[in-house]
Design an enzyme around this catalytic site. Sequence first.
Site, PDB file in Angstrom:
ATOM      1  CD  GLU A  43      37.702  30.313  44.394  1.00 29.36           C
ATOM      2  OE1 GLU A  43      36.942  30.673  45.299  1.00 29.36           O
ATOM      3  OE2 GLU A  43      38.834  29.810  44.590  1.00 29.36           O
ATOM      4  CG  ASP A  47      33.442  35.954  43.060  1.00 26.69           C
ATOM      5  OD1 ASP A  47      32.438  35.406  43.542  1.00 26.69           O
ATOM      6  OD2 ASP A  47      33.781  37.124  43.346  1.00 26.69           O
ATOM      7  CD  GLU A 117      32.730  31.497  42.578  1.00 31.60           C
ATOM      8  OE1 GLU A 117      31.841  32.280  42.950  1.00 31.60           O
ATOM      9  OE2 GLU A 117      33.787  31.303  43.222  1.00 31.60           O
TER      10      GLU A 117
END
Length: 228
Positions: A43, A47, A117
């Site tokens: 993640e 991002d 993400e």
Amino acid sequence: MRELEKIFNIKISDEGLFKKALTHSSYTNENKISCLDNYERLEFLGDAVLKLAISEILYKKYPEYAEGQLTKIRAVIVSDSMLGQISKEVGLDELVILGEHDDKLRKLESIRACVFEAVLGAYYLDGKAAGLWEFLEKTFMPYIEDIDKSSEKYNAKAMLQEFTQGKTKEIPEYRLVKEAGPAHDKTFTVEVVYRGKILGRGEGKTKKEAEQKGALEACKILGVVDNG
């Protein structure tokens, strides 16, 4: 894995990587598996991948826009609200691997956004950046165009956080300063504080509405949006 390939229209090489991208910490905790085997690290990468991809897409689509205009569109696009919505629409939320008694987490906007993400991070590491950019452009473009046309749909809180984090790594604070009216018809007043300074103030029938109005005022003061 086959469902993921259908959603993103991109083939998977390293299936273990994508299993991590779909695995929530409730599963690793319950099964006493290392925290390195859930989606959190992916993640973190995803991002950055998402912001880079959306930044490039916006940069090319709107060559006449200044930084501030690009920033406010990107802030809405990469917000948890938007990612959670898209994750649900494409069916990604149904693929999350959760603890035995934690299925309710599947409904949380933040969880859906995090998994989205993480999968982006996995595809990037899997060497599928080109296909990923194509997927993101096709998926997000209708939302980008819609946001660009209607300032009323801007997520002021997301725009403000994107701006402040980009400048100082700090995020604004929302302080409830007043509640007025009977229980069934309250009015909330919220102040937006950033680096010790009150930048905005908003009122609304819900705390969320008051926060959004305060954030929009702060965005105008900081020049994130036009002061119109």
